[in-house]
Design an enzyme around this catalytic site. Structure first.
Site, PDB file in Angstrom:
ATOM      1  N   GLU A 129      -7.914  -1.566  56.909  1.00  0.00           N
ATOM      2  CA  GLU A 129      -8.907  -0.778  57.638  1.00  0.00           C
ATOM      3  C   GLU A 129     -10.121  -0.484  56.751  1.00  0.00           C
ATOM      4  O   GLU A 129     -11.263  -0.530  57.197  1.00  0.00           O
ATOM      5  CB  GLU A 129      -8.294   0.544  58.123  1.00  0.00           C
ATOM      6  CG  GLU A 129      -7.265   0.376  59.219  1.00  0.00           C
ATOM      7  CD  GLU A 129      -7.898  -0.072  60.530  1.00  0.00           C
ATOM      8  OE1 GLU A 129      -8.371  -1.224  60.593  1.00  0.00           O
ATOM      9  OE2 GLU A 129      -7.905   0.702  61.487  1.00  0.00           O
ATOM     10  N   THR A 167     -16.973  -0.046  64.039  1.00  0.00           N
ATOM     11  CA  THR A 167     -16.434   1.288  63.734  1.00  0.00           C
ATOM     12  C   THR A 167     -17.339   2.022  62.749  1.00  0.00           C
ATOM     13  O   THR A 167     -17.588   3.222  62.894  1.00  0.00           O
ATOM     14  CB  THR A 167     -15.002   1.163  63.173  1.00  0.00           C
ATOM     15  OG1 THR A 167     -14.191   0.583  64.191  1.00  0.00           O
ATOM     16  CG2 THR A 167     -14.428   2.507  62.778  1.00  0.00           C
TER      17      THR A 167
END
Ligand code: HSE
Length: 309
Positions: A128, A181
């Site tokens: 991530e 994101t």
């Protein structure tokens, strides 16, 4: 066993009130990946279908996670990886998380399970970080643990698996536009007011209590986000119209899935979830934006093994 094929699910993070702290896994939508362990050291991504992603193991989250794992006492081994992406990056459905957590899970299996669930989660969080700059745990732990999860603490990492009421269904609409994101995190404020923080943590408590007690009314009243949604919703075309249509058609609540653009709704029962899907479809069908809609029970199992040799 030296070959494993897995399904790693799409996930809905935040679930309105729980920014970076709540998430759940979906059924049927997700990545498939094949891992072959070998005695030739090195990590090789040999195939990527369904998305335009890098084969460079320092850039692709799969490579980042695999390197971190093999560097822990397994550098004499190697792995060949095929990635079949069934939903797009930048969807808000945890695309990088599906790849990262799938890698952590599959390699752990092939190495005969040396790592705990928390260790696998930490490896996946490195993926991530490579994808969006932050070690976020909500999507990866939802995929790894399955069901509904709470990231109770990041330091030290503590993941709590929450119960899933039997009749809880998700409807998701994925407009085919990409929101990174990192960009969706950049629009957020570093500081929040005490009033908003109080509203938000009370709703997290209400949602967790509602999941434990099968109290759909409490789940419904707790699906509110006064901190993140007001800032992010302008990135998502027709967000308010979709949310209003979902709630008017019986959804318990609706909000942004992860960092968007996917919008999720939760409903009691599959019939309502399908009605919500139809209502979302009506809002989007004349917008000129391509979209996909899925209805899914909450996936309580998480990552699944499809084949092993
Ligand atoms: N919790 C993260 C965010 C999820 O909302 O930025 C990213 O997919």
């Amino acid at each position: 066993m030296n070959e494993l094929k897995i399904f790693s699910p799409a996930t809905v993070a935040n679930v309105s009130c729980g920014f970076d702290a709540l998430g759940f896994a979906l059924e049927h939508i997700g990545d498939e990946m094949v891992f072959r362990l070998s005695n030739t050291p090195g990590i090789r991504i040999t195939k990527i279908e369904g998305a335009n992603l890098s084969f460079d193991i320092n850039e692709n989250v799969v490579g980042v996670v695999a390197q971190a794992m093999l560097n822990r006492d397994y550098a004499h081994l190697g792995v060949d990886i095929e990635i079949y992406k069934n939903f797009k990056p930048g969807s808000g459905l945890g695309s990088s998380a599906a790849s990262a957590s799938g890698t952590a899970y599959a390699l752990n299996e092939l190495l005969e399970r040396p790592f705990s669930m928390l260790e696998m989660t930490k490896f996946a969080m490195l993926g991530e970080e490579a994808a969006c700059g932050s070690q976020i745990a909500d999507n990866v732990s939802a995929a790894l643990f399955g069901g509904f999860i709470l990231v109770r603490s990041y330091d030290p990492l503590d993941i709590v698996k929450l119960p899933v009421p039997d009749q809880l269904y998700a409807t998701v609409i994925h407009p085919q536009i990409e929101i990174k994101t990192k960009d969706a995190r950049d629009v957020l404020n570093e500081h929040v007011s005490l009033k908003d923080a109080t509203t938000q943590w009370a709703n997290v408590g209400g949602l967790v209590s509602g999941l434990h007690s099968n109290n759909y009314d409490l789940i419904s009243s707790s699906l509110q986000d006064v901190i993140v949604e007001p800032l992010r919703k302008q990135l998502i075309p027709h967000f308010d119209a979709v949310k209003t249509a979902a709630v008017h058609n019986g959804a318990l609540g609706a909000g942004i899935s992860g960092s968007g653009p996917t919008i999720f709704a939760l409903s009691k029962g599959i019939d309502t979830a399908k009605k919500v899907a139809e209502a979302m479809d009506i809002v989007y069908k004349n917008t000129g934006i391509d979209y996909e809609i899925h209805v899914s029970k909450i996936n309580t199992e998480g990552i699944k093994i499809l084949d092993q040799k």
